[in-house]
Structure formats: structure tokens, C-alpha cells
Design a protein around this motif. Structure first.
Motif, mmCIF file in Angstrom:
data_model
loop_
_atom_site.group_PDB
_atom_site.id
_atom_site.type_symbol
_atom_site.label_atom_id
_atom_site.label_comp_id
_atom_site.label_asym_id
_atom_site.label_seq_id
_atom_site.Cartn_x
_atom_site.Cartn_y
_atom_site.Cartn_z
ATOM 1 N N ILE A 102 0.840 -1.197 0.000
ATOM 2 C CA ILE A 102 0.000 0.000 0.000
ATOM 3 C C ILE A 102 0.879 1.252 0.000
ATOM 4 O O ILE A 102 0.693 2.176 -0.790
ATOM 5 C CB ILE A 102 -0.949 -0.002 1.236
ATOM 6 C CG1 ILE A 102 -1.953 -1.158 1.129
ATOM 7 C CG2 ILE A 102 -1.669 1.321 1.383
ATOM 8 C CD1 ILE A 102 -2.861 -1.109 -0.071
ATOM 9 N N TYR A 103 1.858 1.229 0.881
ATOM 10 C CA TYR A 103 2.782 2.360 0.980
ATOM 11 C C TYR A 103 3.514 2.587 -0.351
ATOM 12 O O TYR A 103 3.577 3.701 -0.863
ATOM 13 C CB TYR A 103 3.765 2.108 2.131
ATOM 14 C CG TYR A 103 5.030 2.908 2.060
ATOM 15 C CD1 TYR A 103 5.031 4.267 2.377
ATOM 16 C CD2 TYR A 103 6.220 2.317 1.655
ATOM 17 C CE1 TYR A 103 6.193 5.006 2.282
ATOM 18 C CE2 TYR A 103 7.386 3.051 1.572
ATOM 19 C CZ TYR A 103 7.368 4.400 1.874
ATOM 20 O OH TYR A 103 8.522 5.131 1.770
ATOM 21 N N LEU A 104 4.050 1.499 -0.933
ATOM 22 C CA LEU A 104 4.787 1.637 -2.188
ATOM 23 C C LEU A 104 3.878 2.085 -3.331
ATOM 24 O O LEU A 104 4.299 2.834 -4.203
ATOM 25 C CB LEU A 104 5.423 0.296 -2.584
ATOM 26 C CG LEU A 104 6.853 -0.005 -2.190
ATOM 27 C CD1 LEU A 104 7.372 -1.192 -3.001
ATOM 28 C CD2 LEU A 104 7.772 1.186 -2.357
ATOM 29 N N GLY A 105 2.634 1.615 -3.293
ATOM 30 C CA GLY A 105 1.669 2.020 -4.321
ATOM 31 C C GLY A 105 1.480 3.525 -4.309
ATOM 32 O O GLY A 105 1.338 4.159 -5.363
ATOM 33 N N ILE A 106 1.501 4.102 -3.128
ATOM 34 C CA ILE A 106 1.344 5.546 -2.979
ATOM 35 C C ILE A 106 2.638 6.248 -3.423
ATOM 36 O O ILE A 106 2.625 7.179 -4.213
ATOM 37 C CB ILE A 106 1.016 5.909 -1.512
ATOM 38 C CG1 ILE A 106 -0.332 5.291 -1.126
ATOM 39 C CG2 ILE A 106 0.996 7.415 -1.318
ATOM 40 C CD1 ILE A 106 -0.603 5.261 0.368
ATOM 41 N N LYS A 107 3.734 5.743 -2.943
ATOM 42 C CA LYS A 107 5.036 6.361 -3.213
ATOM 43 C C LYS A 107 5.396 6.317 -4.705
ATOM 44 O O LYS A 107 5.752 7.324 -5.295
ATOM 45 C CB LYS A 107 6.097 5.617 -2.404
ATOM 46 C CG LYS A 107 7.497 6.174 -2.466
ATOM 47 C CD LYS A 107 8.413 5.304 -1.603
ATOM 48 C CE LYS A 107 9.881 5.617 -1.748
ATOM 49 N NZ LYS A 107 10.278 6.874 -1.110
ATOM 50 N N GLU A 108 5.243 5.138 -5.306
ATOM 51 C CA GLU A 108 5.715 4.949 -6.682
ATOM 52 C C GLU A 108 4.610 4.974 -7.721
ATOM 53 O O GLU A 108 4.875 4.953 -8.921
ATOM 54 C CB GLU A 108 6.459 3.606 -6.777
ATOM 55 C CG GLU A 108 7.665 3.514 -5.855
ATOM 56 C CD GLU A 108 8.366 2.164 -5.946
ATOM 57 O OE1 GLU A 108 7.779 1.209 -6.504
ATOM 58 O OE2 GLU A 108 9.500 2.071 -5.454
ATOM 59 N N GLY A 109 3.363 4.951 -7.265
ATOM 60 C CA GLY A 109 2.243 4.964 -8.204
ATOM 61 C C GLY A 109 1.897 3.573 -8.707
ATOM 62 O O GLY A 109 2.531 2.586 -8.328
ATOM 63 N N GLY A 110 0.890 3.499 -9.566
ATOM 64 C CA GLY A 110 0.370 2.213 -10.014
ATOM 65 C C GLY A 110 1.231 1.517 -11.056
ATOM 66 O O GLY A 110 1.330 0.288 -11.073
ATOM 67 N N ALA A 111 1.877 2.300 -11.926
ATOM 68 C CA ALA A 111 2.571 1.729 -13.082
ATOM 69 C C ALA A 111 3.581 0.616 -12.759
ATOM 70 O O ALA A 111 3.536 -0.432 -13.403
ATOM 71 C CB ALA A 111 3.225 2.839 -13.892
ATOM 72 N N PRO A 112 4.487 0.802 -11.778
ATOM 73 C CA PRO A 112 5.499 -0.235 -11.536
ATOM 74 C C PRO A 112 4.920 -1.600 -11.171
ATOM 75 O O PRO A 112 5.581 -2.613 -11.341
ATOM 76 C CB PRO A 112 6.318 0.308 -10.360
ATOM 77 C CG PRO A 112 6.039 1.758 -10.309
ATOM 78 C CD PRO A 112 4.657 1.949 -10.870
ATOM 79 N N VAL A 113 3.694 -1.623 -10.652
ATOM 80 C CA VAL A 113 3.112 -2.916 -10.270
ATOM 81 C C VAL A 113 1.951 -3.300 -11.179
ATOM 82 O O VAL A 113 1.114 -4.138 -10.823
ATOM 83 C CB VAL A 113 2.663 -2.934 -8.788
ATOM 84 C CG1 VAL A 113 3.863 -3.074 -7.879
ATOM 85 C CG2 VAL A 113 1.861 -1.692 -8.425
ATOM 86 N N GLY A 114 1.889 -2.671 -12.347
ATOM 87 C CA GLY A 114 0.885 -3.072 -13.330
ATOM 88 C C GLY A 114 -0.518 -2.555 -13.046
ATOM 89 O O GLY A 114 -1.482 -3.010 -13.639
#
Ligand code: HEC
Length: 150
Positions: A102-114
Motif C-alpha cells: 500500500i505504501y509503495l503504491g502511494i510512493k511509486e504509483g500504479g505503473a510499476p506494479v501493473g
């Protein structure tokens, strides 16, 4: 003889179709259940413990227009998005996500995890603490639903 080989080919074709369909349904099931891997593992001993009240303020200012006041993904901007914002009250998906994801999704956005690119990276807008705070706030949408004590 001729008939037999045609039959054999038909059989092969059917088996092929079944294999492909089974493959698809696995992929579809994985996508539907929202199984995803973070772009990198959490550091040893990492724990999410942000400030809930500040997280609420951040959420209201930056996230609510898409993810909705109640976190159900139905903010005012959601109707214009092809891929809808995550519904944070969706227990099935949210329970599969680690706090780190959840934290990384916020930090890096959606693109890196598809996930959708409309979910932009927030690391240039929010401070480290603010991202932790809003991640902490997002977490309570499911807990609220599950325990009903808020
Ligand atoms: C422009 C609309 C928009 C805004 C603003 C927005 N989001 Fe998102 N968010 C999305 C979309 C779209 C997705 C991806 C959904 C998908 O791909 O299934 C998403 C996904 C996420 C995810 C990933 C959930 C998962 O499944 O792992 C998190 C976490 C998240 N948003 C948090 C936030 C936070 C926190 C803010 C505010 C700082 C915010 N979002 C602002 C649209 C938005």
C-alpha cells in the motif's frame, strides 16, 4: 484412416483450447483477486505506523476526489477514469495487500506494479511521513467495515 486422423486433429484442437482456457482462467482469477507483488521487498522490520489524523487530512486533500470520501473508489473524478480507483473497502483485495504494498503504491504509483497509470507516484508531492500517514488512514477503511467500531 482419413476419418481417424481428422478426428485426432479435432481432439488435439479441443485439448489445445481447453489448455488455453484453463490458462486464461488462472490469469483472470489472479487478476480478479488482485494478487500482486511489490516492486521491491520491505526492509527488515518495517512496520506501518503513521498518524491517522494527519493521514485523513492528506487523503481529503489529494486522494478523495478519486478514491471517494468513504474509500469506496467512487470519488467525483472516478467516472472519468477507465480503470476505476481502488475501492479501499473491498476486503478481498485489501487483505491481500501488505502494508508495504500500500505504501509503495502511494510512493511509486500504479505503473510499476501493473496498476493504472492514473494512480500517479506521490513521492514528489508528499513527504515520507505524509505517505506513511495516508497509508495508515487507508488501512482503516477495511478495519472499519470488519469490526464496525468507528
Ligand atoms: C486521479 C485519480 C486518483 C487519485 C487522485 C489517487 N488515486 Fe490512488 N488509484 C487510482 C487508480 C485508478 C488506481 C488503480 C486501480 C487499478 O489499477 O486497479 C489507484 C490505486 C491506488 C492504490 C493501489 C491499491 C492496490 O491495489 O494496491 C493505492 C494504495 C492508492 N491508489 C492510494 C492513493 C492515495 C493515498 C492517494 C492520495 C495521495 C491516491 N491514491 C490518489 C486513482 C487515483
Amino acid at each position: 484412416m482419413h476419418r481417424n486422423s481428422r478426428l485426432r486433429r479435432l481432439e488435439d484442437l479441443l485439448v489445445g483450447i481447453i489448455v488455453v482456457l484453463t490458462g486464461f482462467s488462472f490469469v483472470a482469477a489472479a487478476a480478479a483477486s488482485g494478487e500482486r507483488k511489490p516492486s521491491r521487498p520491505a526492509p527488515e522490520g518495517w512496520e506501518l505506523a503513521g498518524d491517522l489524523d494527519n493521514g485523513k487530512l492528506i487523503y481529503k486533500q489529494y486522494c478523495q476526489k478519486c478514491h471517494g470520501k468513504r474509500g469506496n473508489g467512487q470519488g467525483t473524478m472516478a467516472k472519468d477514469l477507465e480503470i476505476k480507483p481502488r475501492n479501499f473497502t473491498d476486503e478481498e483485495v485489501m487483505r491481500e495487500r501488505s502494508d508495504w504494498q500500500i505504501y509503495l503504491g502511494i510512493k511509486e504509483g500504479g505503473a510499476p506494479v501493473g496498476l493504472s497509470e492514473q494512480m500517479t507516484a506521490w513521492e514528489d508531492t508528499l513527504t515520507e511521513d505524509e505517505m506513511l500517514d495516508v497509508a495508515t488512514f487507508i488501512r482503516q477503511f477495511v478495519q472499519t467495515e470488519a469490526t464496525g467500531d468507528h
